[in-house]
Design a protein around this motif. Structure first.
Motif, mmCIF file in Angstrom:
data_model
loop_
_atom_site.group_PDB
_atom_site.id
_atom_site.type_symbol
_atom_site.label_atom_id
_atom_site.label_comp_id
_atom_site.label_asym_id
_atom_site.label_seq_id
_atom_site.Cartn_x
_atom_site.Cartn_y
_atom_site.Cartn_z
ATOM 1 N N VAL A 180 -69.208 55.164 -56.822
ATOM 2 C CA VAL A 180 -68.437 55.021 -55.507
ATOM 3 C C VAL A 180 -67.414 53.897 -55.607
ATOM 4 C CG1 VAL A 180 -70.310 55.843 -54.050
ATOM 5 C CG2 VAL A 180 -70.275 53.482 -54.580
ATOM 6 N N ASN A 186 -66.305 56.500 -51.538
ATOM 7 C CA ASN A 186 -65.722 57.556 -52.108
ATOM 8 C C ASN A 186 -66.089 57.784 -53.725
ATOM 9 O OD1 ASN A 186 -64.201 58.409 -49.842
ATOM 10 N ND2 ASN A 186 -62.916 56.914 -50.386
ATOM 11 N N ARG A 187 -66.573 59.022 -54.075
ATOM 12 C CA ARG A 187 -67.292 59.316 -55.227
ATOM 13 C C ARG A 187 -66.296 59.282 -56.222
ATOM 14 N NH1 ARG A 187 -72.216 58.151 -56.021
ATOM 15 N NH2 ARG A 187 -73.522 58.566 -54.332
ATOM 16 N N LYS A 188 -66.108 58.514 -57.413
ATOM 17 C CA LYS A 188 -65.179 58.348 -58.535
ATOM 18 C C LYS A 188 -65.920 58.035 -59.668
ATOM 19 C CE LYS A 188 -61.452 58.172 -55.729
ATOM 20 N NZ LYS A 188 -61.304 56.831 -54.721
#
Length: 261
Positions: free
Chosen positions: A93, A98-100
């Motif tokens: 995150v 947010n997923r990254k």
């Protein structure tokens, strides 16, 4: 969980400690004074972030079943270890939840700092379309030291020897960010808070996830793969030494470009 083979692990750690100290105390950190210097660092380092992901996915492909129809591959213990690391590296995150992947996070850090993304973007796009590393190096005009670093990693990837892949992943890539560098980054962030906050977050996340939990998982994975095979442990040690020497050469090149400019 399988037993960790403490003596060969300890032997490797002892043998590579002088090289680790060279990296941790490298003269490069002392010449990074501002965002401009950091952009040069990132221009080189982004290739190490990218090929780390390639090394990780190679391990996952070799140690688990990633094709259909599915069949169990290796031990469930080793599958668990690599899959847990992949989750953290490929879908972590960012500061906003947010997923990254860590590579995508690094690209965002480069963009925020004003670093030129054209080179790494062209490299990725060329490689995606051609599957030819040499063509991608040439098209993107990748710095020679970064090219050599990636070539070494891909030689290990193409060796089809998971114990070597795991060894350089475990001992050659983890836990190499010194506190001195973090102190420099914090100082720059205070002066330019809107330029490197993402990079600072990336480093902090890298230390938190990779330097602690993942390093223990990776040591267990390497121990499982080398087992009681003395030849495997010897090969793992040699590959790790070569990996650390490649990191030193990469840092030397960044130092030279910053000081010469």
């Amino acid at each position: 969980m399988k037993e960790i083979h403490d003596q060969p692990i300890s032997d490797i750690q002892s043998r590579i400690e002088p090289l680790r100290q060279q990296i941790i105390n490298h003269k490069l950190y002392g010449v990074i004074k501002d965002v401009k210097d950091l952009r040069v660092f990132m221009k080189y380092h982004v290739y190490a972030v990218w090929d780390f992901m390639s090394l990780l996915k190679t391990l996952q492909q070799n140690l688990t079943c990633t094709t259909v129809p599915w069949f169990p591959v290796g031990t469930a213990e080793t599958r668990f270890l690599i899959n847990e690391i992949v989750v953290g590296e490929e879908s972590d995150v960012d500061a906003h939840g947010n997923r990254k992947s860590h590579f995508e996070l690094y690209q965002e850090a480069m963009q925020q700092s004003g670093a030129n993304l054209n080179q790494i973007s062209l490299f990725i796009e060329t490689l995606k379309s051609t599957r030819d590393l040499n063509q991608a190096f040439s098209m993107a005009n990748v710095p020679d030291a970064a090219k050599q670093f990636v070539e070494f990693t891909f030689n290990i990837i193409n060796s089809n020897k998971p114990h070597l892949q795991s060894a350089i992943f475990t001992f050659g890539r983890e836990d190499l960010i010194p506190s001195m560098f973090m102190s420099i980054i914090k100082d720059i962030d205070q002066n330019f808070p809107n330029s490197i906050s993402i990079f600072k977050y990336y480093l902090e996340r890298h230390i938190e996830i990779d330097g602690d939990h993942h390093s223990h998982l990776a040591i267990q994975m390497t121990s499982n793969l080398c087992g009681t095979n003395d030849a495997f442990w010897k090969e793992a040690e040699e590959a790790t030494i070569n990996s650390l020497n490649m990191r030193i050469k990469l840092w030397d090149a960044v130092f030279d470009e910053i000081t010469n400019s």
